[in-house]
Motif scaffolding. Sequence first.
Motif, mmCIF file in Angstrom:
data_model
loop_
_atom_site.group_PDB
_atom_site.id
_atom_site.type_symbol
_atom_site.label_atom_id
_atom_site.label_comp_id
_atom_site.label_asym_id
_atom_site.label_seq_id
_atom_site.Cartn_x
_atom_site.Cartn_y
_atom_site.Cartn_z
ATOM 1 N N UNK A 51 0.862 -1.160 -0.073
ATOM 2 C CA UNK A 51 0.014 0.028 -0.016
ATOM 3 C C UNK A 51 0.873 1.011 0.165
ATOM 4 N N UNK A 52 0.938 1.808 -1.083
ATOM 5 C CA UNK A 52 1.727 3.102 -1.210
ATOM 6 C C UNK A 52 0.875 4.249 -1.229
ATOM 7 N N UNK A 53 -0.134 4.609 -0.734
ATOM 8 C CA UNK A 53 -0.775 5.779 -0.677
ATOM 9 C C UNK A 53 -0.505 6.479 0.715
ATOM 10 N N UNK A 77 -6.897 11.363 4.330
ATOM 11 C CA UNK A 77 -7.960 10.879 4.059
ATOM 12 C C UNK A 77 -8.051 10.457 2.777
ATOM 13 N N UNK A 78 -9.222 9.354 2.593
ATOM 14 C CA UNK A 78 -9.403 8.830 1.351
ATOM 15 C C UNK A 78 -9.843 9.943 0.281
ATOM 16 N N UNK A 79 -10.337 10.926 0.778
ATOM 17 C CA UNK A 79 -10.753 12.077 -0.229
ATOM 18 C C UNK A 79 -9.328 12.949 -0.699
ATOM 19 N N UNK A 80 -8.598 13.291 0.502
ATOM 20 C CA UNK A 80 -7.437 14.084 0.095
ATOM 21 C C UNK A 80 -6.525 13.085 -0.715
ATOM 22 N N UNK A 104 -8.739 8.129 7.693
ATOM 23 C CA UNK A 104 -7.411 7.969 6.892
ATOM 24 C C UNK A 104 -7.202 6.648 6.206
ATOM 25 N N UNK A 105 -6.467 6.928 4.950
ATOM 26 C CA UNK A 105 -6.284 5.840 4.033
ATOM 27 C C UNK A 105 -5.486 4.621 4.660
ATOM 28 N N UNK A 106 -4.747 5.079 5.627
ATOM 29 C CA UNK A 106 -3.941 4.123 6.269
ATOM 30 C C UNK A 106 -4.747 3.109 7.234
ATOM 31 N N UNK A 107 -6.011 3.661 7.522
ATOM 32 C CA UNK A 107 -6.889 2.811 8.580
ATOM 33 C C UNK A 107 -7.886 1.773 7.726
ATOM 34 N N UNK A 124 -8.168 -3.757 4.178
ATOM 35 C CA UNK A 124 -6.933 -4.167 3.167
ATOM 36 C C UNK A 124 -7.758 -4.057 1.960
ATOM 37 N N UNK A 125 -9.029 -4.887 1.815
ATOM 38 C CA UNK A 125 -9.715 -4.455 0.526
ATOM 39 C C UNK A 125 -9.870 -3.120 -0.075
ATOM 40 N N UNK A 126 -10.278 -2.307 0.769
ATOM 41 C CA UNK A 126 -10.723 -0.908 0.374
ATOM 42 C C UNK A 126 -9.365 -0.227 0.038
ATOM 43 N N UNK A 127 -8.354 -0.411 0.992
ATOM 44 C CA UNK A 127 -6.980 0.203 0.366
ATOM 45 C C UNK A 127 -6.587 -0.153 -0.946
ATOM 46 N N UNK A 128 -6.877 -1.642 -1.241
ATOM 47 C CA UNK A 128 -6.529 -2.070 -2.516
ATOM 48 C C UNK A 128 -7.471 -1.203 -3.606
#
Lengths: 368, 374, 571
Positions: free
Chosen positions: C407-409, C414-417, C453-456, C459-463
């Motif tokens: 995961x390298x975002x 946040x997801x939006x940011x 936060x994207x980090x939180x 897993x599937x949503x990070x993807x």
Amino acid sequence: MINSRLRAIIVKEIWAIIRDPRARILLIAPPVVQLFLFGFASTMEVDNIRIGVLDLDGGRWSREVIERIGGSPNVAEVRLLRSDAEMRDAIDRQEVIAALRFPPQFSADVAAGRGGVIGGVFDGRRSNAAQIVSSYVQTIAGEVGATAVPMRAPPGGQSIVRNFFNPTLEDQWFVLPALVAILASVSVLPTVSQSVARERELGTFDQLMVSPLRTYEMLTGKMIPPMIIGFVNVTAFMIILPLVFGVPLTGSLVPFYLALIVYLAALSGLGMLVSVLSSTQQQAFLGIFVVINPLIILSGYASPVDNMPGWMQGVAATNPVMWFLKISEGTFLMAMPASEVLANTWPIAIIAAVTITLSAVLFRQRME
Amino acid sequence: MKAASSLRRLRAMMVKETRQILRDPSAFLIAFVLPMTLLFLMGFGVNLDASKTRTGLSLQDDGAAAQSLAGAYAGSRYFDIRAVGSVRQLRERMVAGDIRAIIVIPPDFSRDTARGGGTIQVITDGSVPNMAAFIAAYSEGVRATWEASRAADAGRQPTPPIALSARFWFNPELASRNFLVPGSIAVVMTMIGSLLTALVVAREWERGTMEAIMATPVRMGELLVSKVLPYLALGLGSMALCAVVAVTVFGVPFRGSVGALIVISTIYLYPALCLGLFISAAFKNQFVASQVALLTAFLPTMLLSGWIFEISSMPAWLQGLTYAVPARYLIPQLLTVFLAGDDWLLFLPNMAVLFGFGSLLLFLCIRATRRRIA
Amino acid sequence: MARPVASARGVVKRFGEGAPPALDGVDLVVETGRMTGLVGPDGAGKTTLMRMLAGLVDPDAGEIRIEGCTPDEMDRSRIGYMPQRFGLYEDLSVSENLNLYADLRGLAENEREERFAMLLRFTDLARFQQRLAGNLSGGMKQKLGLACALVREPALLLLDEPSVGVDPVSRRELWAMVRELVGEGMGVLWSTAYLDEAEKCDSVYLLNEGGLLYDGPPGDLTGPLEGRVFRIALPEKSRRSTLRRALDDEAVADGTVHGDAVRLLMRKGGDVATVAKPSGADDAKPVPARPRFEDAFVDLLGGGPGGSSDLADAYRDIPPDDTPAIAADGLTKRFGDFTAAHDIRFTVGQGQVFGLLGPNGAGKSTTFKMLCGLLTPTEGSGAVAGYDLRHARAEVRQSLGYMAQKFSLYGDLSVRQNLDFFAGAYGLGGRRAREAIGQAIETFHLQRYLGQNAGGLPLGFKQRLALACAVLHQPPVIFLDEPTSGVDPIVRREFWTHINGLVERGVSVLVTTHFMEEAEYCDRIALIYRSEQIATGTPDELKAMAGDGDATMEDAFIALIEASDARREAA
């Protein structure tokens, strides 16, 4: 002028600083700690002095001197000593910073006009404080002496001391404007230095590099948000200093702020250089630590640059903090004219140009 | 049997730790590069004693006395007359930072002197108050000496009614370097004890080696000791290097005994190392550990130990805080062992306090170090 | 006979109040003489359970027994534990690491020489005793980690994902070594995210989201699927459209592109004959195939997602073009005197998925980085979407979407940011950015996570978010670096549904992987080994090169590597 890519990375970096709890530490801790510790701890005045007295005379004039010393606002305690051995111990153990020994014939000598001599012993381990205490004692001795023999001799000459810019020599008037320069450096340098290293460590660096962002956009994007933070911090200090601490703000703000922007750019360039050279946040941290110490120590804050040996002054000339500290002191206390501000700004501009160019070159190289 | 295997584990861990120190660039950086930088900065960069002050002279009287006094200033080892002119002109030079003081000899000075008076004005750059105070004192010294020598020439022998004959023990030449350089050793040992140790242990957590070690029969006590001893040795080594450089390069006197210096340093490193271990056990992350070490160890040692800034002059709340700074108890010992000599009556109470700090931190450390992850 | 050495009964673990349990009432027994597998995607709870057995994490409820003792009473020298990153000191040499662990585990001096000689022979590390562990290859590190865990023969060996990212040869060797130990009566627990490894265990515990989905011999799980798995060989053009239609069919539980064919898992009672075939491919006959563990996993989870991709539906059509989407022409990269990649050459036609397959450190990442402009090739040239890498890097970057390994975002954004940033970074402004972001939010169902936060994210949503950010600007070429390692098969299916959909739109994809299953989803593959491109072709061509029609991709890889090594020796 600002395209969407540049705007995007600036906005992202601002969020990254605000939302990363570690970066937030860097944002909040330095200014607060600085203001409190430096603002209050770093006084060069000597107060609350403990002085030992060995009065072998016990006459009128020795008592008069001791009383005057005890009454001085800088003296917290006058400790009565009974013997030379006790005097030596008191100094050795640092129970007192100075001990005054009044010889047996002291009052008699004063009264007879032969002149009484106080033997003063000062703790040279704290040589700076000791010198200041010795001048306090000297002054009191002179004043008591004058009352002892009022009409004996012509008064002699004297000097009237006037202190420009800071008539009562308030320490804080010096410390706080200096802090403006130092504060900007401690808020900008660590933040910038983490920026590239953090992306490397978190693995987002490649993601960034494959995007169409140009090198200058990435560097600018990473340098501007910490500069904004430095700008805000400095501005807060510009307001707090006159209002809360009563430091006079005599100079004009326009040249000051122009110089500030150049200064912040130089700091960012320096931080970016460290960041580009580091591959982990750890290295960036140690790197900035190694850099920031000399920057502060050689800024003229710890001791005047004038006192350094010539070659060290040469080294200090490459220190942007040193130049901006002059501008800050000048703008607050001296009503420094724009021409003077400019004279102190162009060296900073050179430092900015060199560090930014160098980090851009290295940034490109280190991509490989 | 049990003791033997415990000893073997301990030895193995210490051998490992020593090898890592020798191969770790950040250990080299913190234990040798940083101390040397600091020492040289303190030795050459910081000088609290005013040297020749760049001075402007406004000579408004052309009488003999005025000329003579001006000559006294020009010949003084404290003043360097850089500019001559009106006060207004000289003030501009002062704003530019060219001069730090202005000596004004007024129009009637020679006449007044002949009558037994004669007042000059000393204008200092108050933006640097400490320097300004020194300048005023030195200037008065020059003027008084000049006056006394004139009186002597005239056959008068004015003894001041009360004089102070000041002697500065331990540092008669009043070189600030003599306290700045030994004091740096306190900062150096703090950095090695607290910052480096915190980093090293946090790194083991980050790299997952702590997990592997904890799954072996090693005891937590052995783990702690194996971290403390090598870094104690490193701290002492770095201290020794600093001491040698202080004496040889900077000519700082060393009047105490080497044994005392080693005892003092060892006892100081005890709380410093335990603090480092506690920080890393509590945070387990190199970045956070380094920030915490900076705030709790480095800054207090620089600012609140009484090394550069006088504790007695700080506001009461801050003075209270200094009692919790271990370096506060080290600085007097270091300065004494260098400048004064061994004085165990001064050392022992300070050592007792440091030992107490160390034991408290050790207790916290043992509580924080459990054989558990998360 | 088999005797239990370690057991967990009803263990529960929560990290943080109110967090979903990392382990939720799991039972497990490790017996001597058996290879016990602990299988599941990342975040399933495997590592937590391993650490509990090693006495490093306390369960909130339930109990752990090691040879009848609690973790506090147990004799730690009887456990060999290899954590995920092997627990090696990278700045110590091989023999220094071994000696350290020998001392810590209390191996007697007089036994040491013999034991070390045995372990070094066993792991083939004898030549590298003086080398720093940090300078070993992934496979060698893993073997050294194993040697350290085995330094004093343990009763229980805990291996936490020992085979991640290691080349298949080393992986196979490691497996054989551990097998041998099992034969000697050691109890072994082997955790893995590779489902194909599960099939080879004697007994398997399948974890998902902290719960135990299955325990027992792997054959009992795949057995019932016999007769429900089919391969339909199809020409390249119609494979993905067939798969899309098949997945939308009620009767189909799961399906993937599989080399030259489409591989389908039918639901119970589903008839493969009814699955719509493309016109003109009437001769394509479904051939029964052997069920795999992954099929069983998907089946347990209730089947995969449908075949249509909202992302692809909203994507622009990439205009057809004869110039290859990606071309590598003799790409070579040297760092000093080390050649990281040598003479790599291939082309990827428009609308193709091309795979770079190889172990970590083989040179596939170097090749990949040269192609996306992160590294300048020492020799050779390349082009992406018709833009030359040497002269038009900016255009190259603008025309590719990149999804990095792991995961390298920005985890603290946040997801939006994150979406805002990537839109801006790719030069989308104003209305175009708003539209693209709105579309991504809808397609990937990110609405309720926007402020988080994207980090939180799970897993599937990070993807999903990573993919969303990579394709916001609708690039004609997509680069995927290890896109689905560690995710559960459902998420992987969904991911590939999107990719397959995009490919149908004319997007070209370059993917790197060390994951053999994933290689099968590619139209063509290049095998990269020791900086060389040792073979290129369709998955089935490569399998044929290995000389065995029924070979798996891993067999093919190993055969090709061995052939390459043999050629190297001969030269």
